[in-house]
Design an enzyme around this catalytic site. Structure first.
Site, mmCIF file in Angstrom:
data_model
loop_
_atom_site.group_PDB
_atom_site.id
_atom_site.type_symbol
_atom_site.label_atom_id
_atom_site.label_comp_id
_atom_site.label_asym_id
_atom_site.label_seq_id
_atom_site.Cartn_x
_atom_site.Cartn_y
_atom_site.Cartn_z
ATOM 1 N N GLN A 243 35.299 37.104 38.892
ATOM 2 C CA GLN A 243 36.552 36.420 38.570
ATOM 3 C C GLN A 243 36.407 35.571 37.297
ATOM 4 O O GLN A 243 35.432 34.834 37.141
ATOM 5 C CB GLN A 243 36.994 35.529 39.732
ATOM 6 N N GLY A 244 37.367 35.680 36.442
ATOM 7 C CA GLY A 244 37.339 34.952 35.176
ATOM 8 C C GLY A 244 36.794 35.796 34.026
ATOM 9 O O GLY A 244 36.943 35.453 32.869
ATOM 10 N N ASP A 245 36.133 36.899 34.378
ATOM 11 C CA ASP A 245 35.665 37.833 33.345
ATOM 12 C C ASP A 245 36.762 38.800 32.944
ATOM 13 O O ASP A 245 36.651 39.491 31.922
ATOM 14 C CB ASP A 245 34.466 38.644 33.853
ATOM 15 N N ASP B 66 46.172 48.378 33.074
ATOM 16 C CA ASP B 66 45.844 46.943 33.013
ATOM 17 C C ASP B 66 45.335 46.548 31.620
ATOM 18 O O ASP B 66 44.218 46.079 31.457
ATOM 19 C CB ASP B 66 44.816 46.606 34.103
ATOM 20 N N HIS C 170 46.844 41.895 33.626
ATOM 21 C CA HIS C 170 46.977 40.925 34.730
ATOM 22 C C HIS C 170 46.598 39.512 34.309
ATOM 23 O O HIS C 170 46.921 38.557 35.008
ATOM 24 C CB HIS C 170 46.207 41.385 35.980
#
Ligand code: ARG
Length: 263
Positions: free
Chosen positions: A215-217, A126, A80
């Protein structure tokens, strides 16, 4: 869809970072989650202790995901994070703990491979592999395989690393952070998320919350027993009670990943 999620998230007061699970979901999370839901009870980590940890940027230098060095010119990340992106729109930064520093290496990407069955993070698959235009000198992390069932047992230790947000919807971290989270049982994760699949995902977190990726990890490493056991994938909010983080189960994709890593 985004607007619906946004309204829903406001209403129920949780961040629903489930469907897109990328930075595009930040606005959703931002509206909904109380401040101080920290990524996670994490702490600073030394890049020298976790040299396989990299971050991905766009061509403006904006960090949008993490990744793991699996071979000198191969990076494992989340599908993703990179699906729909061209190779020349992604840079890989290795050997740099402080995003505002300039040490380490910035590598160009020459190929983006996304698991062919990937659709959305909550449906599994993913995982992605980036091929670099040059070789990195930093140490790679070995991938967990079917022989590593112990690393996925309930309560097994894992360490998750990244430069993601330090509060749900907040700003990303300037420095590399890490958090230790125990692997949860399949039953616990299934109870938290109907989308959980024990063949493609693994969950980690504390029942009371407080420690998580955010988020961002995404795309970054979940390490257990010195191996890459998971890839940061999705979750509802960050570090919420009874809502563990969900990771792509690397052992389940060992062979298909290894094929990309060797080529
Ligand atoms: N989807 C997020 C990303 O793209 C990662 C979310 C992880 N969430 C969690 N609660 N562990 O960065």
């Amino acid at each position: 869809m985004a607007a619906t999620l946004h309204r829903l998230a406001r209403t129920v007061g949780v961040a629903l970072a489930v469907a897109t699970c990328g930075i595009s979901s930040l606005s959703v999370a931002a509206a909904a989650t109380p401040p101080e839901q920290k990524i996670v009870g994490g702490e600073r980590a030394k890049i020298a202790d976790h040299p396989y940890t990299v971050f991905l940027t766009n061509n403006s230098g904006f960090q949008f995901c993490g990744g793991t060095i699996a071979a000198a010119n191969k990076i494992v990340t989340a599908a993703h994070c990179v699906k729909g992106k061209t190779a020349d729109s992604i840079k890989v930064v290795a050997g740099r703990e402080d995003k505002q520093a300039s040490d380490g290496t910035t590598a160009a990407v020459s190929k983006v491979w996304v698991h062919p069955q990937y659709t959305t993070a909550t449906a599994g698959f993913d995982v992605a592999v980036l091929t670099l235009g040059s070789n990195l000198t930093q140490k790679a992390a070995p991938l967990a395989s079917s022989a590593d069932a112990d690393l996925y047992k309930e309560g097994a230790n894992s360490t998750v690393l990244g430069w993601g947000t330090t509060s749900s919807g907040g700003a990303a971290s300037r420095y590399l952070l890490k958090v230790d989270v125990p692997v949860t049982s399949d039953a616990t994760c299934k109870a938290a998320y109907s989308q959980y699949s024990n063949t493609s995902m693994v969950c980690a977190g504390l029942p009371e919350g407080g420690k998580d990726s955010c988020q961002g990890d995404s795309g970054g490493p979940m390490i257990g027993g010195g191996k890459l056991i998971g890839v940061v994938s999705w979750g509802e909010g960050c570090a919420a009670p009874k809502k563990p983080g969900v990771y792509a189960r690397v052992a389940a994709y060992h062979d298909v990943l290894q094929e990309q890593i060797k080529s």
